[in-house]
Enzyme design. Structure first.
Site, PDB file in Angstrom:
ATOM      1  N   ASN A   7       0.872  -1.173   0.000  1.00 47.78           N
ATOM      2  CA  ASN A   7       0.000   0.000   0.000  1.00 47.78           C
ATOM      3  C   ASN A   7       0.910   1.225   0.000  1.00 47.78           C
ATOM      4  O   ASN A   7       1.437   1.608   1.033  1.00 47.78           O
ATOM      5  CB  ASN A   7      -0.893  -0.047   1.252  1.00 47.78           C
ATOM      6  CG  ASN A   7      -1.886   1.097   1.298  1.00 47.78           C
ATOM      7  OD1 ASN A   7      -1.875   1.986   0.438  1.00 47.78           O
ATOM      8  ND2 ASN A   7      -2.749   1.074   2.294  1.00 47.78           N
ATOM      9  N   ARG A  90      -2.570  -2.037  -3.522  1.00 50.54           N
ATOM     10  CA  ARG A  90      -3.812  -1.311  -3.289  1.00 50.54           C
ATOM     11  C   ARG A  90      -3.863  -0.075  -4.191  1.00 50.54           C
ATOM     12  O   ARG A  90      -2.905   0.677  -4.273  1.00 50.54           O
ATOM     13  CB  ARG A  90      -3.886  -0.871  -1.831  1.00 50.54           C
ATOM     14  CG  ARG A  90      -5.154  -0.121  -1.569  1.00 50.54           C
ATOM     15  CD  ARG A  90      -5.172   0.576  -0.248  1.00 50.54           C
ATOM     16  NE  ARG A  90      -6.382   1.372  -0.183  1.00 50.54           N
ATOM     17  CZ  ARG A  90      -6.554   2.405   0.619  1.00 50.54           C
ATOM     18  NH1 ARG A  90      -5.599   2.771   1.442  1.00 50.54           N
ATOM     19  NH2 ARG A  90      -7.678   3.073   0.600  1.00 50.54           N
ATOM     20  N   HIS A 180     -13.291   2.318  -0.002  1.00 50.69           N
ATOM     21  CA  HIS A 180     -13.236   1.341   1.105  1.00 50.69           C
ATOM     22  C   HIS A 180     -13.842  -0.006   0.701  1.00 50.69           C
ATOM     23  O   HIS A 180     -14.301  -0.765   1.558  1.00 50.69           O
ATOM     24  CB  HIS A 180     -14.015   1.836   2.353  1.00 50.69           C
ATOM     25  CG  HIS A 180     -13.475   3.060   3.003  1.00 50.69           C
ATOM     26  ND1 HIS A 180     -14.298   4.052   3.470  1.00 50.69           N
ATOM     27  CD2 HIS A 180     -12.211   3.436   3.280  1.00 50.69           C
ATOM     28  CE1 HIS A 180     -13.561   5.014   4.008  1.00 50.69           C
ATOM     29  NE2 HIS A 180     -12.290   4.664   3.910  1.00 50.69           N
ATOM     30  N   HIS A 208     -18.144   1.584   7.753  1.00 56.71           N
ATOM     31  CA  HIS A 208     -16.690   1.709   7.905  1.00 56.71           C
ATOM     32  C   HIS A 208     -16.438   3.122   8.427  1.00 56.71           C
ATOM     33  O   HIS A 208     -16.486   4.102   7.675  1.00 56.71           O
ATOM     34  CB  HIS A 208     -15.992   1.488   6.555  1.00 56.71           C
ATOM     35  CG  HIS A 208     -14.506   1.673   6.604  1.00 56.71           C
ATOM     36  ND1 HIS A 208     -13.612   0.621   6.520  1.00 56.71           N
ATOM     37  CD2 HIS A 208     -13.750   2.786   6.748  1.00 56.71           C
ATOM     38  CE1 HIS A 208     -12.374   1.087   6.618  1.00 56.71           C
ATOM     39  NE2 HIS A 208     -12.436   2.402   6.748  1.00 56.71           N
ATOM     40  N   ARG A 241     -13.052  15.928   6.493  1.00 58.16           N
ATOM     41  CA  ARG A 241     -13.828  16.124   5.254  1.00 58.16           C
ATOM     42  C   ARG A 241     -15.278  16.480   5.564  1.00 58.16           C
ATOM     43  O   ARG A 241     -15.875  15.895   6.472  1.00 58.16           O
ATOM     44  CB  ARG A 241     -13.799  14.846   4.411  1.00 58.16           C
ATOM     45  CG  ARG A 241     -12.444  14.562   3.812  1.00 58.16           C
ATOM     46  CD  ARG A 241     -12.436  13.231   3.087  1.00 58.16           C
ATOM     47  NE  ARG A 241     -11.331  12.410   3.563  1.00 58.16           N
ATOM     48  CZ  ARG A 241     -11.204  11.106   3.351  1.00 58.16           C
ATOM     49  NH1 ARG A 241     -12.119  10.455   2.665  1.00 58.16           N
ATOM     50  NH2 ARG A 241     -10.171  10.445   3.826  1.00 58.16           N
ATOM     51  N   GLY A 331     -11.385   2.268  12.681  1.00 59.10           N
ATOM     52  CA  GLY A 331     -10.933   2.891  13.937  1.00 59.10           C
ATOM     53  C   GLY A 331     -12.057   3.299  14.873  1.00 59.10           C
ATOM     54  O   GLY A 331     -12.055   2.930  16.051  1.00 59.10           O
ATOM     55  N   GLU A 389      -8.222  -5.184   5.402  1.00 58.17           N
ATOM     56  CA  GLU A 389      -8.136  -4.871   3.975  1.00 58.17           C
ATOM     57  C   GLU A 389      -6.966  -5.587   3.305  1.00 58.17           C
ATOM     58  O   GLU A 389      -7.065  -6.003   2.152  1.00 58.17           O
ATOM     59  CB  GLU A 389      -8.037  -3.355   3.789  1.00 58.17           C
ATOM     60  CG  GLU A 389      -9.326  -2.672   4.243  1.00 58.17           C
ATOM     61  CD  GLU A 389      -9.234  -1.156   4.366  1.00 58.17           C
ATOM     62  OE1 GLU A 389      -9.521  -0.484   3.379  1.00 58.17           O
ATOM     63  OE2 GLU A 389      -8.878  -0.667   5.449  1.00 58.17           O
TER      64      GLU A 389
HETATM   65  P1  ADP Z   1      -7.815   5.554   8.689  1.00 58.05           P
HETATM   66  O1  ADP Z   1      -8.990   5.975   7.853  1.00 58.05           O
HETATM   67  O2  ADP Z   1      -6.727   6.572   8.750  1.00 58.05           O
HETATM   68  O3  ADP Z   1      -7.363   4.142   8.452  1.00 58.05           O
HETATM   69  P2  ADP Z   1      -8.744   4.546  11.251  1.00 58.05           P
HETATM   70  O4  ADP Z   1      -9.668   3.504  10.734  1.00 58.05           O
HETATM   71  O5  ADP Z   1      -7.503   4.118  11.930  1.00 58.05           O
HETATM   72  O6  ADP Z   1      -8.425   5.625  10.142  1.00 58.05           O
HETATM   73  O7  ADP Z   1      -9.595   5.465  12.258  1.00 58.05           O
HETATM   74  C1  ADP Z   1      -9.078   6.591  12.870  1.00 58.05           C
HETATM   75  C2  ADP Z   1     -10.110   7.087  13.873  1.00 58.05           C
HETATM   76  O8  ADP Z   1     -10.393   6.027  14.798  1.00 58.05           O
HETATM   77  C3  ADP Z   1      -9.673   8.286  14.685  1.00 58.05           C
HETATM   78  O9  ADP Z   1     -10.708   9.245  14.718  1.00 58.05           O
HETATM   79  C4  ADP Z   1      -9.479   7.722  16.074  1.00 58.05           C
HETATM   80  O10 ADP Z   1      -9.891   8.633  17.037  1.00 58.05           O
HETATM   81  C5  ADP Z   1     -10.400   6.536  16.110  1.00 58.05           C
HETATM   82  N1  ADP Z   1      -9.862   5.569  17.066  1.00 58.05           N
HETATM   83  C6  ADP Z   1      -8.825   4.738  16.895  1.00 58.05           C
HETATM   84  N2  ADP Z   1      -8.592   4.018  18.029  1.00 58.05           N
HETATM   85  C7  ADP Z   1      -9.502   4.434  18.920  1.00 58.05           C
HETATM   86  C8  ADP Z   1      -9.793   4.100  20.282  1.00 58.05           C
HETATM   87  N3  ADP Z   1      -9.086   3.179  20.929  1.00 58.05           N
HETATM   88  N4  ADP Z   1     -10.826   4.753  20.871  1.00 58.05           N
HETATM   89  C9  ADP Z   1     -11.562   5.690  20.213  1.00 58.05           C
HETATM   90  N5  ADP Z   1     -11.322   6.042  18.923  1.00 58.05           N
HETATM   91  C10 ADP Z   1     -10.321   5.424  18.303  1.00 58.05           C
END
Ligand code: ADP
Length: 401
Positions: A7, A90, A180, A208, A241, A331, A389
């Site tokens: 990626n 990717r 996604h 997602h 965004r 996340g 992914e």
């Molecule tokens: P990306 O789109 O960059 O892959 P992620 O799927 O990692 O993003 O998601 C990032 C988001 O997930 C951030 O807003 C972060 O606050 C939230 N996040 C990640 N871990 C936690 C956690 N343990 N508790 C609450 N929110 C989290």
């Protein structure tokens, strides 16, 4: 067979080496700051970790170092590069030029560069740089491109078209593509497995929710609609965004703020979303902390996010004519119980019986296991499913071969 998943971004290159017999991750890591002083590779393998602090002037040098790391000392997982059966790359945008995972040929590369770069100018050229670097370093190894958009290729015309002049859609390819896709595909298939019914018999809404967020309607295993659009700017508001906004408001804002077209889009991508609403952060952990301390705009940002997500769950249940399952992933979806609870609140009329206790258990990364957060007698199952992914990219690459 072992598959290397790559990626590549403009200054980064993340990778995983996956053994397809066991689907185990043998090694993973990432190069950072490629082409920038202070570049490094953090690599894990064989239960060990090693950091290579060395100059990575371009992606070719980076991928050479990754291949070296895969067979290096205490982190070695292979003896030679020949053990890598294929590489899966990717790619964010496909336009209408590719609707499935594609083996790289000179012709494919040409179409990719000439037709798709302008659709995702930040992502596709960077990923293609990674791809070209791999082709140079591993000329005999088959390369596959796995598109974020492929899973959405099954959307019907009525779902992917914008209400613009049809001839302009035809001429310029301006339509909804969705993103996604690998994640929506993975979690919807996992949900079907968990429920114990064939995907063809299920109506699933997959949420997602991460830095970028998108929601999809998966009917009978196929995506029939999704919230992201021509670019990943559309749908619910996200970290930075804006999500959906009246196009006339964009022109108005640009005029008031003295922004060019490009600057206005940059503003909508980078300065808006929950970061813009809260004035605090794009990170949901900061928003939750802010809300707890009585910051009303943090609370408002969280409220808007859950409200907009909930509206799409309802819209997609209507579009599919029913709902069997809601999946939360990424996340925020995997780690933020309050967001899940707020999205599901008031959905009892659809047959959702939310289990608050189960929702609040095992906070933090669920570490690979699926969690059910609806009650046993809920008509609609609500699940938390960690996305993967990279595994989808590896599986698709292996299937193609
Ligand atoms: P990306 O789109 O960059 O892959 P992620 O799927 O990692 O993003 O998601 C990032 C988001 O997930 C951030 O807003 C972060 O606050 C939230 N996040 C990640 N871990 C936690 C956690 N343990 N508790 C609450 N929110 C989290």
């Amino acid at each position: 067979m072992k598959i290397l998943v790559v990626n590549a971004g403009s200054s980064s290159l993340k990778y995983q080496l996956i053994d397809m017999e066991t689907e185990k991750v043998l090694a993973k890591g990432g190069c950072e700051r490629i082409g920038i002083p202070g570049s490094l590779l953090k690599a894990k393998g064989n239960g060990n970790e090693k950091v290579y602090e060395q100059d990575l002037p371009n992606h070719k040098v980076a991928i050479e170092l990754v291949l070296h790391a895969l067979s290096d000392g205490e982190i070695a997982v292979i003896k030679s590069m020949n053990e890598i059966g294929a590489v899966g790359h990717r790619m964010v945008a496909s336009g209408e030029y590719f609707n499935k995972t594609t083996l790289v040929t000179p012709e494919v590369l040409k179409t990719l560069e000439e037709k798709t770069f302008e659709l995702a100018p930040l992502h596709n050229p960077a990923a293609a740089t990674g791809l070209r670097a791999c082709m140079e370093v591993m000329p005999k190894t088959p390369m596959a491109i796995v598109f974020d958009t492929s899973f959405h290729a099954t959307m019907p015309e009525k779902a992917y078209l914008y209400g613009i002049d049809y001839e302009d859609y035809k001429k310029y390819g301006v339509r909804k593509y969705g993103f996604h896709g690998t994640s929506h595909k993975f979690v919807s298939a996992e949900a079907a497995k968990y429920i114990g019914k064939p995907a063809s018999a299920l109506k699933i809404v997959t949420c997602h929710l991460g830095n970028g967020s998108s929601i999809s309607a998966v009917d009978g295993g196929k995506c029939i609609d999704t919230t992201m659009g021509f670019t990943p700017l559309a749908g619910v508001l996200m970290g930075t965004r804006s999500g959906d906004i009246d196009a006339s408001a964009v022109e108005f804002l640009a005029r008031k703020k003295g922004l060019s077209h490009a600057d206005a889009i940059n503003y909508l991508n980078k300065k808006c979303g929950v970061a813009g609403i809260s004035g605090v952060s794009s990170d949901f952990r900061d928003l939750l902390a802010g809300e707890e301390q009585g910051n009303e705009r943090c609370a408002l940002a969280l409220d808007m996010f859950a409200y907009q997500t909930k509206k799409f769950v309802g819209a997609y249940a209507a579009a599919m004519g029913g709902l069997d399952c809601i999946v939360f992933t990424a996340g925020i979806g995997e780690n933020t119980p309050t967001v899940r609870a707020d999205v599901c609140e008031g959905l009892e009329f659809l047959g959702v019986k939310f289990d608050n206790k189960a929702n609040n258990e095992n906070e933090g990364r669920s570490g690979g296991s699926i969690r059910e957060i609806s009650t046993k007698d809920s008509k609609v199952k609500v699940l938390v499913i960690p996305t993967n992914e990279e595994l989808v990219i590896a599986r698709e690459t292996a299937e193609l071969l």
